[in-house]
Design a protein around this motif. Structure first.
Motif, PDB file in Angstrom:
ATOM      1  N   HIS A 144      -2.108   2.141 -17.954  1.00 52.06           N
ATOM      2  CA  HIS A 144      -0.651   2.047 -17.823  1.00 52.06           C
ATOM      3  C   HIS A 144       0.044   1.475 -19.053  1.00 52.06           C
ATOM      4  O   HIS A 144       1.234   1.759 -19.261  1.00 52.06           O
ATOM      5  CB  HIS A 144      -0.292   1.184 -16.604  1.00 52.06           C
ATOM      6  N   VAL A 168       2.811  -1.757 -11.096  1.00 51.48           N
ATOM      7  CA  VAL A 168       1.452  -1.950 -11.622  1.00 51.48           C
ATOM      8  C   VAL A 168       0.898  -3.309 -11.211  1.00 51.48           C
ATOM      9  O   VAL A 168      -0.242  -3.423 -10.751  1.00 51.48           O
ATOM     10  CB  VAL A 168       1.444  -1.806 -13.162  1.00 51.48           C
ATOM     11  N   ILE A 196      -1.197  -7.230 -19.152  1.00 49.12           N
ATOM     12  CA  ILE A 196       0.049  -6.875 -18.485  1.00 49.12           C
ATOM     13  C   ILE A 196       1.024  -8.051 -18.473  1.00 49.12           C
ATOM     14  O   ILE A 196       2.245  -7.873 -18.527  1.00 49.12           O
ATOM     15  CB  ILE A 196      -0.230  -6.373 -17.043  1.00 49.12           C
ATOM     16  N   ASP A 201       8.354  -0.017 -13.036  1.00 46.84           N
ATOM     17  CA  ASP A 201       6.999   0.371 -13.426  1.00 46.84           C
ATOM     18  C   ASP A 201       6.099  -0.853 -13.565  1.00 46.84           C
ATOM     19  O   ASP A 201       4.953  -0.859 -13.100  1.00 46.84           O
ATOM     20  CB  ASP A 201       7.034   1.139 -14.749  1.00 46.84           C
ATOM     21  N   PHE A 245      -5.046  -1.451 -16.149  1.00 47.45           N
ATOM     22  CA  PHE A 245      -3.974  -1.868 -17.048  1.00 47.45           C
ATOM     23  C   PHE A 245      -3.990  -1.065 -18.339  1.00 47.45           C
ATOM     24  O   PHE A 245      -2.937  -0.715 -18.885  1.00 47.45           O
ATOM     25  CB  PHE A 245      -4.082  -3.360 -17.346  1.00 47.45           C
ATOM     26  N   SER A 268      -2.039  -4.375  -7.818  1.00 48.02           N
ATOM     27  CA  SER A 268      -3.366  -4.756  -8.307  1.00 48.02           C
ATOM     28  C   SER A 268      -4.064  -5.684  -7.304  1.00 48.02           C
ATOM     29  O   SER A 268      -3.426  -6.246  -6.413  1.00 48.02           O
ATOM     30  CB  SER A 268      -3.241  -5.459  -9.658  1.00 48.02           C
ATOM     31  N   ARG A 274       2.158   3.747 -21.584  1.00 48.12           N
ATOM     32  CA  ARG A 274       3.401   4.240 -21.010  1.00 48.12           C
ATOM     33  C   ARG A 274       4.441   3.126 -20.893  1.00 48.12           C
ATOM     34  O   ARG A 274       5.626   3.323 -21.186  1.00 48.12           O
ATOM     35  CB  ARG A 274       3.115   4.835 -19.631  1.00 48.12           C
ATOM     36  N   LEU A 275       4.000   1.936 -20.479  1.00 46.60           N
ATOM     37  CA  LEU A 275       4.923   0.815 -20.332  1.00 46.60           C
ATOM     38  C   LEU A 275       5.483   0.372 -21.679  1.00 46.60           C
ATOM     39  O   LEU A 275       6.664   0.035 -21.795  1.00 46.60           O
ATOM     40  CB  LEU A 275       4.204  -0.358 -19.652  1.00 46.60           C
TER      41      LEU A 275
END
Length: 414
Positions: free
Chosen positions: A351, A124, A179, A120, A348, A128, A354-355
């Motif tokens: 996501h 991501v 991230i 995952d 970002f 990008s 969830r990350l």
């Protein structure tokens, strides 16, 4: 043009992450199928079947016994061995093989959770895009293989000033800060996963299981009558010896490996092959104090890109000379590049929750300790009772089916 520059920027900033993705994927795929260098094909298939069973399954004891038989068969010709010679050996080795397979299953679960987080994160980051201003600055600084250097004729001999490179890369990475923080957090957990997996299923663990078998055989051979009957059967056959040498060769290769001259992070995976990430260590020519798990330090990226730490007689963005950070003008961002940076941050933000949740799941799995299930007489009785009751139920169902058929036939006759 911008598409090529974006691809090259990904290679510049995330090449080490791409290598980690490949290594993590390879580790997951190997453990998914239990394709370990020291396991025979039969033993591997039985371990896969064991992975799907519950501890209280009625098939468990017979499957463990079969796996023990296959494990011993990796070294000796069990198929042609008298029952008198092998029965006690198999029954005494069953518990050790059972524990080994439980460790395999536990390691697989841990590696699976780690891979779910990793893929995952990789998806991501690697999907990008960098801002247009970042790509222009990278090309101007010669930090991509486009190597424009403001399109002068001397691009092949100019070295980019270190501080100039650091300023450009830091500016490009700024939108990725949220991230990157998660990636560094995951990398810390990744190191712990490798250490834990190595403790459980490293090749040395398999060799220890082999040593247990040899000790048991030697103990049995102390009985003169047993030795007279069975000693011949415990001579290692050439094909079985080669199976053992697979594991022995891997261990010998690891021990004889020389220590690298440059500092690096060495991680042991499921096999004896070390994973070394040189990009996370300080360059040998500098004395930079870098966080051990910092994967995106601009100083290291610039050193890898330019192989230089100089700030004099180098490309400073406009000409060959000295780069003075205090006098350098900050790059003017266009409205489109500002929009691109803000869109990256928004992606970002979508996501990250969830990350973070997946990383928390990985932390929970890391905190779990393997609880070895050892079958007792009571559990064996429960298994046998379950087997008897299930057989009784099947018999009742068969009788009921026959009765219904007879009744239906009688009705038709009437």
């Amino acid at each position: 043009m911008m598409g090529y520059a974006n691809t090259n920027a990904h290679v510049l900033f995330f090449s080490h992450l791409m290598k980690m993705r490949d290594l993590t994927s390879e580790q997951y795929q190997s453990l998914q199928n239990f394709r370990l260098p020291y396991m025979s094909e039969d033993f591997r298939k039985t371990a896969l079947e064991f992975k799907l069973l519950d501890n209280l399954s009625i098939k468990r004891s017979s499957l463990v016994e079969e796996a023990t038989n296959q494990f011993i068969g990796m070294f000796y010709k069990v198929k042609f061995m008298p029952n008198y010679c092998k029965s006690d050996i198999i029954s005494n080795m069953t518990e050790s093989v059972d524990v080994f397979m439980q460790e395999l299953v536990f390691s697989h679960k841990l590696v699976e959770t780690n891979w779910e987080v990793a893929q995952d994160l990789f998806a991501v980051v690697l999907s990008s895009s960098f801002s247009d201003q970042c790509l222009i600055d990278l090309v101007r600084a010669g930090l991509t293989n486009l190597s424009c250097k403001s399109c002068t004729d001397e691009t092949s001999v100019l070295t980019t000033c270190s501080d100039y490179c650091i300023d450009v890369t830091a500016s490009c990475l700024e939108p990725f800060d949220p991230i990157i923080e998660l990636i560094n957090e995951w990398f810390n957990l990744y190191v712990k996963v490798q250490e834990k997996v190595r403790e459980l299923i490293h090749v040395d663990k398999f060799l220890k299981l082999k040593s247990t078998l040899l000790e048991l055989i030697n103990m049995k051979l102390q009985d003169d009558f047993y030795a007279d009957v069975c000693r011949y059967h415990f001579k290692v056959a050439p094909e079985q010896e080669s199976e053992y040498n697979i594991a022995h060769r891997h261990r010998k290769k690891r021990v004889s490996k020389t220590v690298p001259s440059t500092p690096s992070i060495e991680l042991q995976t499921y096999s004896s092959r070390p994973l070394t990430f040189h990009s996370t260590a300080s360059p040998p020519v500098t004395k930079l104090q870098v966080n051990r798990n910092q994967l995106f330090d601009p100083r290291l990226i610039c050193f890898n890109a330019t192989k230089s730490v100089t700030n004099t007689e180098c490309w400073n963005g406009t000409h060959l000379g000295h780069y003075d950070r205090s006098r350098a003008q900050p790059p003017r961002e266009s409205s489109s590049s500002t929009t691109t940076s803000s869109s990256i941050v928004k992606v970002f933000e979508i996501h990250i929750p969830r990350l973070k949740s997946k990383i928390e799941d990985l932390v929970e799995d890391l905190d779990k300790e393997l609880v070895i299930f050892i079958p007792t007489e009571e559990s064996n009785e429960e298994e046998s009772n379950e087997a008897v009751s299930s057989r009784g139920m099947q018999l009742c169902m068969k009788k009921l089916t026959v009765l219904l058929i007879v009744v239906s036939w009688l009705r038709l006759m009437i």
